[in-house]
Structures are given as structure tokens and as C-alpha cells.
Design an enzyme around this catalytic site. Structure first.
Site, PDB file in Angstrom:
ATOM      1  N   ASP A  89     -32.265 -19.621 -38.933  1.00  0.00           N
ATOM      2  CA  ASP A  89     -31.059 -20.235 -39.466  1.00  0.00           C
ATOM      3  C   ASP A  89     -31.305 -21.745 -39.470  1.00  0.00           C
ATOM      4  O   ASP A  89     -32.285 -22.221 -38.897  1.00  0.00           O
ATOM      5  CB  ASP A  89     -29.871 -19.841 -38.576  1.00  0.00           C
ATOM      6  CG  ASP A  89     -28.544 -20.147 -39.246  1.00  0.00           C
ATOM      7  OD1 ASP A  89     -28.552 -20.671 -40.377  1.00  0.00           O
ATOM      8  OD2 ASP A  89     -27.501 -19.867 -38.632  1.00  0.00           O
ATOM      9  N   ASP A 124     -26.699 -24.640 -45.865  1.00  0.00           N
ATOM     10  CA  ASP A 124     -25.479 -24.500 -46.663  1.00  0.00           C
ATOM     11  C   ASP A 124     -24.319 -25.192 -45.967  1.00  0.00           C
ATOM     12  O   ASP A 124     -24.420 -25.577 -44.795  1.00  0.00           O
ATOM     13  CB  ASP A 124     -25.170 -23.016 -46.893  1.00  0.00           C
ATOM     14  CG  ASP A 124     -25.119 -22.220 -45.600  1.00  0.00           C
ATOM     15  OD1 ASP A 124     -25.918 -22.514 -44.683  1.00  0.00           O
ATOM     16  OD2 ASP A 124     -24.279 -21.314 -45.482  1.00  0.00           O
ATOM     17  N   CYS A 274     -21.120   4.748 -19.328  1.00  0.00           N
ATOM     18  CA  CYS A 274     -22.281   4.467 -20.163  1.00  0.00           C
ATOM     19  C   CYS A 274     -23.519   5.090 -19.535  1.00  0.00           C
ATOM     20  O   CYS A 274     -23.650   5.131 -18.316  1.00  0.00           O
ATOM     21  CB  CYS A 274     -22.468   2.959 -20.296  1.00  0.00           C
ATOM     22  SG  CYS A 274     -23.978   2.511 -21.168  1.00  0.00           S
ATOM     23  N   CYS A 276     -26.745   4.118 -20.482  1.00  0.00           N
ATOM     24  CA  CYS A 276     -27.938   3.333 -20.798  1.00  0.00           C
ATOM     25  C   CYS A 276     -28.754   3.105 -19.526  1.00  0.00           C
ATOM     26  O   CYS A 276     -28.240   3.228 -18.416  1.00  0.00           O
ATOM     27  CB  CYS A 276     -27.572   2.019 -21.475  1.00  0.00           C
ATOM     28  SG  CYS A 276     -27.152   0.684 -20.347  1.00  0.00           S
ATOM     29  N   CYS A 279     -27.091   0.999 -16.884  1.00  0.00           N
ATOM     30  CA  CYS A 279     -25.927   1.568 -16.193  1.00  0.00           C
ATOM     31  C   CYS A 279     -26.276   2.793 -15.358  1.00  0.00           C
ATOM     32  O   CYS A 279     -25.591   3.080 -14.378  1.00  0.00           O
ATOM     33  CB  CYS A 279     -24.828   1.891 -17.204  1.00  0.00           C
ATOM     34  SG  CYS A 279     -24.222   0.412 -18.042  1.00  0.00           S
TER      35      CYS A 279
END
Lengths: 455, 455
Positions: A89, A124, A274, A276, A279
């Protein structure tokens, strides 16, 4: 640029974008890496999430003497120790947050090119939704002017030219049309973070629609700062190919955990719903009590696990043709997302979306909520009904809905008489000759749908 | 039996049930262990999922000479190598699947007691929804008779006496009332597997409601064979404390993966949208190609990860007072679940549910779908409006909705005049004196809700 479409569900698509650093499967989530403060190494992300692309900020590198020199001499890939594709960016967002920034718009493009960015972004002008029409118009004209010049200096680098225009749909459209004529590769949709932050998802939908609609289908579309995975399905069904997210890290800083259904504060939880690896391997008490830096990293990792698996779910949905179900399902998680779907019910939007629907899908149509009957595939059926169907006689017989397909059920009766049989269905009246058209026979509805859903 | 309620959201509750083998936090999911074919060891489940209770079948143990002798001499806990609480079923389901079974109804209760089951189940008669009213009535009478006798021989064991009655609401109610008078501890709701298998969730809701409504709140309620996690939130909001599931293993046998939003066949997937330890450590190609036995175990583990995390999410929702949001959200995943919500919109059901709503909740009310305005808390507001409110004058002023709370906004105007101000809101008309009542001021709605949702 090579960008190949592998699969589609309406405007949503699974594609492969090639950069000098390999292939990127889209829709893709680009984690934002802050070159000044790397909490999770890109290498680790590649190992854990198999990322093939990330995004970093060239303006931050440019402003830091040490980073700048390193990047110019050894390249941005070495700087981040990542051998996949890197998008950069340009500092536009910094100008929105901190006011004017101190860099020449062409110099920053050349800088991105020189540090070996795979996809560089022009500088921009950020169009804040609060700005006047005239100010917004001035900004898009200047943005387009910069895009034209930047296009000439990009070299081998792929170039991203954002579509700006605030929430003025005609200015978004005008900007998109002008950008289409410029030689470039990716079109970020910019200036949307304030909409996201205030959950103005209806305005977000308008902005995506009025931009995407006038961009060539061969170009890659990026939604800048999509952040929370709740937004991903809406973005993808409107034709967005790339989203980036710094939220995983920002939320982690405030001890907030991202979930498929929203966000929860760590302090409010007694257990984490969760599975994952973070976790399942960390006890919540342990997490609450650990050192802030370590906890922040763990939560950031959890957040990334959720964001990436949500993106996988979107890809599964595109492949099985059930992305509309997913979009509507997510609207039930946030009332403002429901407002966004109202925008998709506009006649002109349905007319546009309908063009990209395929004739049939792998999976049946499932009723989700009152938006279901506004899906473009059903809009197509309704248009077809009025344009194609003419009864054989002046009289018709109206029948209650029976088992599907109706024509099979009524074939005998149909054969005997010249009077047409018309079924009463959730899609509206279905004359027998049209009833094997997708999704009439391949649909699952509740027994009683709410009144407004009936057409 | 000690059963302590720790937290509530309407009829849903977080409780702690004590058995001779420790404490069980409810709502709990009891994995079904087939003593003949253990694919995942209870010990492993305890390690991975921290289970404190499981369910196994005493009839299967009873019919197998080796298992029977082992269980009688060393106990069922040694047989399964599990030191948490063990609930046993009695063979009723086998009689439904295989026809008559060969065991005395009292002997099987004594057997469960003798092998040291923590919660034993009487041999009830399975009432198939296809059976006649008279046959169903005969079966519940016999079931109640057996419960009475079983209650006398249970010893130290907690006793589960199922409520049967097919889909006849009055028979369910009659059975529940009779069971309430018998000294026992847990009430499974039985005979529901055929409803579950055919996704007749509206009938399932009717069955749960007409059973639970007549059971003492101090007793633990179990839904037999709830299977898929999609059903859990509906069951829990109707006051179910325990669910069991053999689906994790059954689905795995057919290579089907359970997800929070439904089920997917392994062969249809190219990537698995899941973060569980199985899915993050196993490549999908690898999974597809591995040995059937190993794959089955891996998928069963994945399925358990999903089921247990869905149960955690339910507990989080109870604690934050957002279980209705979750129930409605899940209804968007399956049109038949939407039909179930229609049952909850019945006047008599709302009247009953409303009694258990607290005066206020931690979290705001979020609009999810057209069912939202049928939630019991809103039903309470409407009753209050008609019973409590009398305008001060004959005339009233109707105002468009402004920012919340309305009374704060209109305080000045209200003070000056004797004419009442009434707000037009998604809840219907709100006179200023009622507008700080939960959830009027604490609610989040889309800008435009669908017509039918307006009251």
C-alpha cells in the site's frame, strides 16, 4: 497479468492470480504486516496458514531510514523474510488517519517498484464518506490523474489503482469507468474503513456495487480494510477477489477474539468456544494471566485461524454453489448486515447480479430468511415467467403446491386438457412448462414462510 | 440428587449435577460409547475434551457374556476405563431398531445398579411417531408402571425415567405428569430419533415443549439421540440439560464431517474449513487416502471437536443472555429448523416461556430474523402494554422512532403536556412510561425490517 477463473458462483469466483513470486488463489485474505512491528512473522504465517500473499505498507518503509535502505538494497521480500507475493500500500490510509503525508505520488510508486513489490498501489486520495460531492469529485479526478502517470512508471510490477468516490454511487461509477481505461491490474475499493468502523454495511454494499459494476471482469478487485470475517461473504458475492485485514492484530491488542459470529472480549469469557490450535492448547485462565505481549500474539494467531477458515468456507460455498445461503446466514448475525442485503434487493442490482448466475447449481436452493426470494436466480425466474410464458387457453387452473417437480406429479392431468396448470409456490405462480427450471424443483423451504417473503 | 443451577437464560440453564463420580456441568453433551466397539477411548476423550460424563448401553453389556462378567465383577467404570460419571441406557432403542428384546425390565435396572452405573435408565417402551394414539397410550402406561417398580430397586444409582408419547402432545403431557410423581432424577425425552432422522424439527419442538412443561424444574432433562449440534441450541432453550450423540461416530463411518452449519461429505471437499487439531494437522489429500479405520477415527475426533465447541458456545450465550440470538441464527441454517421456531410462536408456548425470562439481560436484544419479535421477552412487553398502560388523556401523540431511550429524548415535551407521547417502534407502540423496560431501549434492529416482523 495472468488471472484465471477456476470456478464461479454468480459474481463470486475462485481464481488464480500469477505474480513474479508465484500463484495466489483467490478469494484471498492478505494479512497486513506492519514492517515496524511484526508480531507474527510472515514465515510463521506461511507455515501455519499456507498464505501465498500478504500486504505491507511501502510508506512506512519509505519513511524509516533503516527499512528504506534495506528494502532498496535487498528487496522487500528479504526485509519481511517472505518468498510469496507481496502487495504494498502507498500511504493513502496514513493520510486519512494523520492528515497530509510527505511523499511525492509518483516517487512512492517508483519506490514500490524498486523494492520489488509484486503489486504496488498508487497514492490515491482517500474519499471520506463525510466529504462533499464536489470535494469527492476533485479527489477522484486527481486520483485518476495519478493513476495515469503511475501506470507509465510501474515497470514489471503489477499496479493497483483504487476506486474512490465516497458514498456517491455516480462518482464511484465514474471513477471505476476511468480506471478501467488505464493499464493496470488490481482495483482496490478504497475509502471504506469509516463505513466498516461504523458498521454502515448498507453503504458498503452500495460502494462495492457501484465500483465493481463498471470494472472489467478480467481485473482483480480488492476491498481495502475489510477487517472482520463477517464482511467477507458479502464482499465476495459482489465480486471482490482480495481482502486484507489488520484487525487480527488490532483486536488482539484490545484482548478481543474474532469468531465466525462476531467478536468477544477475553474478560467476558469463561471458556473459549473454539477448536483452533491456540485455544485447544491454552487454558483460558492461563491466557488471561499471561504476559501481555505473549497473550497478544496468541490472540492474534487465534484471530488469523478464524479469518482463514472463514475464507475456506467461502471457497467451499462457491464450489458447491451455496454462497447466497452463506451470505444470508451471516446477515442473521448482525442487523446492519441485514440492511446491506436490502441494497441487494434493489431492482437495478438484481438485474445486474442476475446476468452472472449460471443456469443450474450443484446444490438445491435453501430458504434462509426473507432475502432468499430476492436472490438473482429467482429474479431471473420471475422475468422469464412474464416474458416467456403464454397460457395455451384463456383459462388456467391454480393448484396448491405438491411434491416436486410439479410437472411429474401433474403430467397425466396436463396431458388430458388444454387448460394450463399453474402451481402456487414460494417462488410465485409456476406454470408447468417452467417448473423444471432451476431452482423451482431443487429447493427446500420451511412449511410456512413469513408473509413478506411470498411474492 | 444434587443439581444446582448456576446461571440462566430463560428456561436454559447452566447447572452442576453431582453423581458418585463427581460433578457434571450442564448443559452437557454425552458421547455415546459402544462397549463392543470403542473407536475413541473414553480416557482420550477426557484428555481432549475434558468430558466429565459419557453414556453407554447396559443392554449391550448385559447380552455379551464377557462384558457382563467383567462389568459385574469390576464395574462399568473399569470396563470403560473412565473415572467420570457414566450414564447407561437400557435397550429401549435396540427394541425400536431390532424389534423385541430379550431382557426383563426390572432385571436390567438392577443390572445397571450392580455394575455401578451413575445414572441408570428404566426399560421404557419406545413410542414411534407413526403409532396410533391408543397404542402410544398403552405404551406410556406400561412405561410409567415400570418406572414405579424400577424406582424401588435403584439403590444408590440415579434413575432416568423417560417421557414417551409419540407426537401426541396430550400424551407427552400426561406421561410427564405421572413421571413427576415418581422418585427419580433424570427425565430423558424419548422416541425422538425418527423425528431427528427426518428433520421433523417442528414435531421435535412440540415433543420437547409438551414434556418439559410438566416436569419439575428441579429434575434434569435429557434429549435422547440429539445427534447433530444444529439441534442443541433449540433443545437447550427449551430446558434440556443433557444431550447425547452417537452421530460423531456414525457420520464418521460414512466419511461425513460435522460442521457448525451442517454436514459435508469428505469427497465433496477440497479443503476443510475447520481449525480443529485434526484438520490443522492433517492434509485433506492425506485424509482421503489413508486407511479407512484411521480416517474414521480422525473424522470422529473432528466431529467431537465441533460438537463440544458448539456446546461451549451455547454456554457462553446463556451467560451473556444471547441464547435466543443463537437459536434464531441456527434456524437460518436449515428451513426445517425455521418450522420449529414457528411452534415457539404459538400463544400458549410464548405464555409459558415468558414466565422464565428475567427482567433484564446483560446484552442488548439483536434482531436476527422474523422470529425475533416473537421472543418471550417481547411477548411480555406486549402483555404489559395492554394490562398496565392507560393514557392520561383521551388523546395521544404518535411519534416516529428517534434515538433510545425515547423518554430521555422527549422528556421536555412530555413534561409540558398532559397528552401522552407514544413511540412507533419495531416492538409496536411504546408509551413513554414503558420505554426503559428491557429490551425496548437496549435493542439493535436493521433500518428496515421485513413487513411481517412488524407487530
Amino acid at each position: 497479468m495472468r488471472f484465471e477463473i477456476k470456478d464461479r458462483d454468480g459474481l463470486a469466483r475462485i481464481g488464480v492470480l500469477e505474480t513474479r513470486h508465484g500463484k495466489v488463489e483467490t478469494p484471498a485474505l492478505l494479512p497486513v504486516i506492519n514492517p515496524n512491528k511484526v508480531s507474527i512473522e510472515p514465515k510463521e504465517m506461511k507455515k501455519l496458514f499456507k498464505i501465498d500473499i500478504l500486504i505491507t505498507n511501502s510508506y512506512i518503509i519509505y519513511k524509516n531510514k533503516r527499512l528504506k535502505e534495506f528494502a532498496l538494497s535487498k528487496g522487500v521480500h528479504k526485509l519481511l523474510d517472505f518468498d510469496g507475493s507481496i502487495m504494498t500500500d502507498s500511504g493513502t490510509f496514513q493520510s486519512y488517519v494523520y492528515g497530509d503525508i510527505d511523499v511525492d505520488p509518483i516517487e512512492i510508486v517508483e519506490f514500490q517498484r524498486d523494492i520489488g513489490s509484486d503489486i504496488g498501489t498508487i497514492l490515491d486520495l482517500f474519499t471520506n464518506p463525510e466529504e462533499s460531492y464536489d470535494e469527492t469529485k476533485r479527489k477522484i479526478n486527481e486520483t485518476v490523474r495519478r493513476a495515469r502517470i503511475s501506470s507509465k512508471v510501474k515497470g514489471e510490477m503489477l499496479l493497483a489503482c483504487p476506486v474512490q468516490g465516497g458514498t456517491y454511487e455516480d462518482l464511484r461509477a465514474a471513477c471505476a469507468k476511468k480506471m478501467s481505461e488505464i493499464e493496470c491490474d488490481v482495483h482496490p475499493i478504497g475509502g471504506v474503513v469509516p463505513l466498516m468502523e461504523n458498521q454502515r454495511y448498507d453503504d458498503l454494499a452500495k460502494v462495492i456495487i457501484s465500483s465493481k459494476r463498471y470494472l472489467p471482469l478480467s481485473r482483480v478487485v480488492h476491498l481495502f480494510g475489510a477487517g472482520h470475517p463477517l464482511v467477507f461473504p458479502l464482499a465476495v458475492i459482489l465480486g471482490v477477489d482480495l481482502v486484507d485485514s489488520a484487525s487480527y492484530a488490532k483486536y488482539a491488542r484490545d484482548d478481543r477474539l474474532i469468531f465466525p459470529w462476531g467478536t468477544e472480549k477475553l474478560e467476558d469469557l469463561e471458556e473459549i468456544p473454539c477448536n483452533c490450535p491456540v485455544c485447544t492448547s491454552t487454558d483460558i485462565k492461563e491466557l488471561k494471566e499471561m504476559d501481555k505481549v505473549e497473550r497478544e500474539k496468541k490472540i492474534a494467531l487465534h484471530n488469523l485461524y478464524i479469518c482463514f477458515s472463514e475464507m475456506k468456507r467461502i471457497k467451499v460455498a462457491i464450489k458447491e454453489g451455496s454462497l447466497w445461503e452463506l451470505v444470508e446466514e451471516k446477515s442473521s448475525l448482525n442487523p446492519m448486515m441485514f440492511d446491506a442485503l436490502r441494497v441487494l434487493e434493489r431492482e437495478d442490482v438484481k438485474e445486474w447480479l442476475e446476468k452472472f448466475e449460471s443456469i443450474s447449481k450443484k446444490s438445491a436452493l435453501f430458504y434462509v430468511n426473507p432475502h432468499t426470494l430476492h436472490r438473482p436466480i429467482i429474479y431471473r425466474y420471475q422475468k422469464r415467467l412474464f416474458s416467456v410464458y403464454r397460457p395455451r387457453e384463456k383459462e388456467v387452473v391454480l393448484k396448491e403446491e405438491v411434491e416436486k417437480p410439479y410437472s411429474k406429479y401433474y403430467r397425466e392431468e396436463w396431458g388430458k386438457s388444454k387448460i394450463d396448470i399453474i402451481e402456487k409456490t414460494p417462488f410465485g405462480p409456476v406454470p408447468l412448462p417452467l417448473d423444471e427450471m432451476y431452482p423451482i424443483a431443487q429447493s427446500v423451504f420451511p412449511k410456512n414462510i413469513d408473509e413478506e417473503s411470498k411474492i
